[in-house]
Motif scaffolding. Sequence first.
Motif, mmCIF file in Angstrom:
data_model
loop_
_atom_site.group_PDB
_atom_site.id
_atom_site.type_symbol
_atom_site.label_atom_id
_atom_site.label_comp_id
_atom_site.label_asym_id
_atom_site.label_seq_id
_atom_site.Cartn_x
_atom_site.Cartn_y
_atom_site.Cartn_z
ATOM 1 N N CYS A 83 12.808 18.728 27.444
ATOM 2 C CA CYS A 83 11.747 19.248 27.353
ATOM 3 C C CYS A 83 10.599 19.573 28.883
ATOM 4 O O CYS A 83 10.477 20.136 29.194
ATOM 5 C CB CYS A 83 10.580 19.000 25.969
ATOM 6 S SG CYS A 83 10.446 17.471 26.947
ATOM 7 N N TYR A 141 2.692 21.397 26.043
ATOM 8 C CA TYR A 141 3.160 22.578 24.908
ATOM 9 C C TYR A 141 2.357 23.474 24.798
ATOM 10 O O TYR A 141 1.931 24.055 23.932
ATOM 11 C CB TYR A 141 4.592 22.050 23.785
ATOM 12 C CG TYR A 141 5.102 21.185 23.851
ATOM 13 C CD1 TYR A 141 6.203 20.777 24.619
ATOM 14 C CD2 TYR A 141 4.573 19.713 23.309
ATOM 15 C CE1 TYR A 141 6.997 20.307 24.473
ATOM 16 C CE2 TYR A 141 5.309 18.627 23.647
ATOM 17 C CZ TYR A 141 6.667 18.792 24.289
ATOM 18 O OH TYR A 141 7.705 17.549 24.153
ATOM 19 N N VAL A 171 8.953 26.020 24.176
ATOM 20 C CA VAL A 171 9.803 23.891 23.919
ATOM 21 C C VAL A 171 10.246 23.199 25.010
ATOM 22 O O VAL A 171 9.674 22.329 25.013
ATOM 23 C CB VAL A 171 11.004 24.802 23.202
ATOM 24 C CG1 VAL A 171 11.334 24.735 21.996
ATOM 25 C CG2 VAL A 171 12.148 25.372 24.259
ATOM 26 N N SER A 172 9.264 23.975 26.587
ATOM 27 C CA SER A 172 9.515 23.377 27.702
ATOM 28 C C SER A 172 8.063 22.695 27.938
ATOM 29 O O SER A 172 6.885 23.462 27.693
ATOM 30 C CB SER A 172 9.437 24.094 28.428
ATOM 31 O OG SER A 172 10.745 24.461 28.139
#
Length: 173
Positions: free
Chosen positions: A15, A49, A54-55
């Motif tokens: 992530c 986030y 999702v990163s």
Amino acid sequence: MTDPVVWEPIRSKDCLRNFRCGVSEIDTWAKDKAFKRHQRGQSNVTVGYADGSVSGSSFIALSLTHEDSRKLLHADHSSLWPRGAPLIFIEYLAVSTPNQKKKIGSNLLMQTFERAYAVRQHVPIYGVALRSLNGNTTKFYQDLGFQIAPKEPERHPLMIMDIWTISDLIEGR
């Protein structure tokens, strides 16, 4: 209005793989060490986030100080802590380049102060500490109320906000 950033413990080793804040040391740490240190219990890494991504777009890594804190306390507090004092240590606080200047870092700091305040309700701590990266960040943290610990070098000084200042900040909201 709800916060567009969801704050959670680091989800996976991937992530923060593409995280970029403009400081190579932090970018490398995020990519290579953040998840490992969190998994091992060496750091508590909270990631922001944004917009369902999702990163991670920001993160903060916290631990307890492992330095000899007695020598770092301000003179008027050293007699209160004869054996040294625990400090919540901000290892890294970073916001990705496209998300900077949006008060996300300030939000992370306030969350850290709230955590310190909550910890103080259960065990004594002296405050929150960090090492400043440069003159600009030193001034930024001083403006927030952090003080440079005694006998610290100009480059990367340890800066501390004591728990009394944090309590006043939290209770005054």
